[in-house]
Design a protein around this motif. Structure first.
Motif, PDB file in Angstrom:
ATOM      1  N   GLY A 139       0.820  -1.201   0.000  1.00 48.67           N
ATOM      2  CA  GLY A 139       0.000   0.000   0.000  1.00 48.67           C
ATOM      3  C   GLY A 139       0.852   1.247   0.000  1.00 48.67           C
ATOM      4  N   PRO A 140       0.240   2.395   0.204  1.00 51.41           N
ATOM      5  CA  PRO A 140       0.963   3.655   0.135  1.00 51.41           C
ATOM      6  C   PRO A 140       1.806   3.893   1.381  1.00 51.41           C
ATOM      7  CG  PRO A 140      -1.294   4.047   0.749  1.00 51.41           C
ATOM      8  CD  PRO A 140      -1.181   2.575   0.442  1.00 51.41           C
ATOM      9  N   GLU A 141       2.876   4.651   1.228  1.00 47.77           N
ATOM     10  CA  GLU A 141       3.685   5.108   2.351  1.00 47.77           C
ATOM     11  C   GLU A 141       3.456   6.613   2.454  1.00 47.77           C
ATOM     12  OE1 GLU A 141       7.463   4.045   0.949  1.00 47.77           O
ATOM     13  OE2 GLU A 141       7.154   1.907   1.176  1.00 47.77           O
ATOM     14  N   THR A 142       2.664   7.036   3.418  1.00 45.96           N
ATOM     15  CA  THR A 142       2.271   8.431   3.508  1.00 45.96           C
ATOM     16  C   THR A 142       3.295   9.225   4.316  1.00 45.96           C
ATOM     17  OG1 THR A 142      -0.033   7.749   3.450  1.00 45.96           O
ATOM     18  CG2 THR A 142       0.407   9.989   4.181  1.00 45.96           C
ATOM     19  N   THR A 143       3.621  10.437   3.856  1.00 45.02           N
ATOM     20  CA  THR A 143       4.551  11.310   4.560  1.00 45.02           C
ATOM     21  C   THR A 143       3.798  12.525   5.055  1.00 45.02           C
ATOM     22  OG1 THR A 143       5.141  12.680   2.662  1.00 45.02           O
ATOM     23  CG2 THR A 143       6.291  10.583   2.875  1.00 45.02           C
ATOM     24  N   GLU A 144       4.525  13.380   5.769  1.00 45.17           N
ATOM     25  CA  GLU A 144       3.897  14.589   6.304  1.00 45.17           C
ATOM     26  C   GLU A 144       3.367  15.488   5.191  1.00 45.17           C
ATOM     27  OE1 GLU A 144       6.697  14.866  10.299  1.00 45.17           O
ATOM     28  OE2 GLU A 144       6.722  16.471   8.806  1.00 45.17           O
ATOM     29  N   LYS A 145       3.933  15.385   3.990  1.00 46.44           N
ATOM     30  CA  LYS A 145       3.510  16.211   2.874  1.00 46.44           C
ATOM     31  C   LYS A 145       2.380  15.561   2.080  1.00 46.44           C
ATOM     32  CE  LYS A 145       8.095  18.313   2.237  1.00 46.44           C
ATOM     33  NZ  LYS A 145       9.200  18.538   1.269  1.00 46.44           N
ATOM     34  N   GLU A 146       1.819  14.480   2.624  1.00 48.54           N
ATOM     35  CA  GLU A 146       0.736  13.768   1.973  1.00 48.54           C
ATOM     36  C   GLU A 146       1.172  13.075   0.683  1.00 48.54           C
ATOM     37  OE1 GLU A 146      -2.083  13.259   3.456  1.00 48.54           O
ATOM     38  OE2 GLU A 146      -1.464  14.537   5.118  1.00 48.54           O
ATOM     39  N   SER A 147       2.470  12.986   0.452  1.00 46.36           N
ATOM     40  CA  SER A 147       2.941  12.179  -0.667  1.00 46.36           C
ATOM     41  C   SER A 147       2.892  10.718  -0.249  1.00 46.36           C
ATOM     42  CB  SER A 147       4.354  12.585  -1.074  1.00 46.36           C
ATOM     43  OG  SER A 147       5.255  12.338  -0.011  1.00 46.36           O
ATOM     44  N   TYR A 148       2.962   9.831  -1.199  1.00 48.07           N
ATOM     45  CA  TYR A 148       2.928   8.403  -0.901  1.00 48.07           C
ATOM     46  C   TYR A 148       3.639   7.665  -2.017  1.00 48.07           C
ATOM     47  CZ  TYR A 148      -0.931   8.440  -4.305  1.00 48.07           C
ATOM     48  OH  TYR A 148      -1.694   8.598  -5.440  1.00 48.07           O
ATOM     49  N   SER A 149       3.965   6.422  -1.760  1.00 48.11           N
ATOM     50  CA  SER A 149       4.638   5.622  -2.776  1.00 48.11           C
ATOM     51  C   SER A 149       3.975   4.255  -2.879  1.00 48.11           C
ATOM     52  CB  SER A 149       6.129   5.459  -2.463  1.00 48.11           C
ATOM     53  OG  SER A 149       6.317   4.766  -1.251  1.00 48.11           O
TER      54      SER A 149
END
Length: 391
Positions: free
Chosen positions: A45-55
């Motif tokens: 699934g996604p890897e969410t960061t503080e900037k709301e980006s994901y991978s």
């Protein structure tokens, strides 16, 4: 494709250059397949960061990062396009790699579910770099190694489009017999989960997965014992008057055979040295060869634009009049049917599994030309349209 197709006009940032892509795409090893990574743990699934980006991580590309959810997309085949539609993303369709094998007529049975046929007719074979630049999509649901091995791209071409236009997320999964595919494969629902992560539609994915589990549980409860299930020969032959048959092996775990595996049928070619159809294996069997195994059921691909009745009035009727074909048990019993799509997504799979159950077990599930329904069309449509997950 040669490098001379690139020109200076392609160097400018494209429409959605606010979307950033993972560094994995910049390395040649990731683009080449990374066979050494097969079996390693990866993120589903996604890897969410503080900037709301994901991978999202999927072989052969590796980890691909997004700063915002893609809106505009293209898919190589009907399977991945169907996944996006199932996730409520039909409005973002910009084109497809092979419109001839994307069977959208199933959506006619799902209230409120449509795709733009004009888009498919305008961009029915998106396979060149020029088309990728023209469409300016936010994500490409393609296995890039398919482009390299089928359409003369090289890894530099893939890196160029991934960097200048949008990333690739996809894995050729409909069969598992291509020698060049030396990296991890995915099941239909494993790939579907990756696409759901791309579009941040995990709730729709979970709803589909749950409905599919319920559907298959209900089907399997009605199946006869394994010993009583038929021997099946799956083949491709698009002619209305077939003379030779390209073989598929049901033991190949590709997604195009999912319904047959789920129904637990037997491969009529078991114990033979006949290989699965692939990029390098294009061998065919004639009627005498097929008669040697004499399957209970013959499933012929290449006729998905025909109804069940139209197929029987053309292909089956010809085989019944053939001097050798008429000796086949399946032909004599009228058990020759359409073989389903090569590229199926989760919506397609509901319809194809229903069809397969009726083809193989008509006494239990009803005749394939009949109107009996084995799953709830409205329930599927509600998930796609967001009703089931929002209420």
């Amino acid at each position: 494709m040669s490098d001379n197709t690139t020109d200076a006009t392609h160097e400018a940032p494209t429409r959605r250059d606010t979307i950033k892509y993972g560094a994995a795409l910049a390395t040649g090893t990731a683009l080449a397949g990374c066979s050494e990574l097969v079996g390693q743990e990866e993120d589903v699934g996604p890897e969410t960061t503080e900037k709301e980006s994901y991978s999202v991580s999927m072989e052969p590309m590796g980890s691909v990062a997004f700063d915002q959810v893609p809106e505009r997309w293209i898919a190589y085949d009907g399977g991945y396009a169907d996944m996006a539609v199932a996730l409520g993303q039909a409005d973002g369709l910009a084109g497809i790699g092979g419109a001839d094998r994307y069977y959208t007529y199933v959506y006619d049975e799902l209230p409120g579910v449509t795709v733009d046929r004009d888009v498919l007719e305008q961009y029915p074979e998106v396979r060149t770099k020029e088309e990728f630049y023209e469409l300016e999509s936010d994500v490409h649901l393609y296995d890039p190694q398919m482009l390299v091995n089928w359409f003369d791209w090289n890894d530099g071409d893939v890196e160029e489009i991934a960097s200048n236009v949008a990333p690739f997320v996809g894995n050729l999964i409909f069969r598992r017999s291509d020698e060049w595919h030396d990296y991890r494969y995915y099941t239909l629902y494993e790939a579907f989960e990756k696409v759901a992560a791309v579009f941040q539609q995990q709730a729709r994915y979970e709803a589909f997965s749950e409905l599919h589990t319920e559907f298959m549980t209900a089907i399997r409860e009605r199946l006869p014992p394994v010993a009583d299930r038929p021997d099946v020969f799956l083949t491709f032959e698009g002619a209305d008057e077939p003379e030779a048959f390209s073989p598929y092996r049901l033991t190949d775990a590709g997604t195009s055979k999912k319904q047959w595996r789920d129904l637990g049928v037997h491969d009529a070619l078991a114990g033979t040295d006949v290989d699965n159809l692939s990029t390098t294996n294009r061998g065919k069997l004639d009627y005498e060869n097929v008669l040697e195994v004499d399957p209970d059921v013959i499933l012929v691909r290449g006729h998905e634009r025909k109804s069940a009745t139209e197929f029987r009035d053309t292909v089956l009727e010809y085989m019944q009049s053939h001097p050798v074909g008429s000796e086949l048990t399946a032909v004599q019993n009228g058990r020759v049917y359409r073989g389903g799509y090569l590229n199926q997504g989760p919506i397609h799979n509901f319809f194809l599994t229903e069809r397969a159950a009726k083809q193989l077990f008509p006494d239990e599930f009803g005749d394939v030309t009949g109107d009996e329904r084995l799953f709830d069309r409205q329930a599927v449509a509600d998930i796609i349209n967001g009703r089931e997950i929002n209420e």
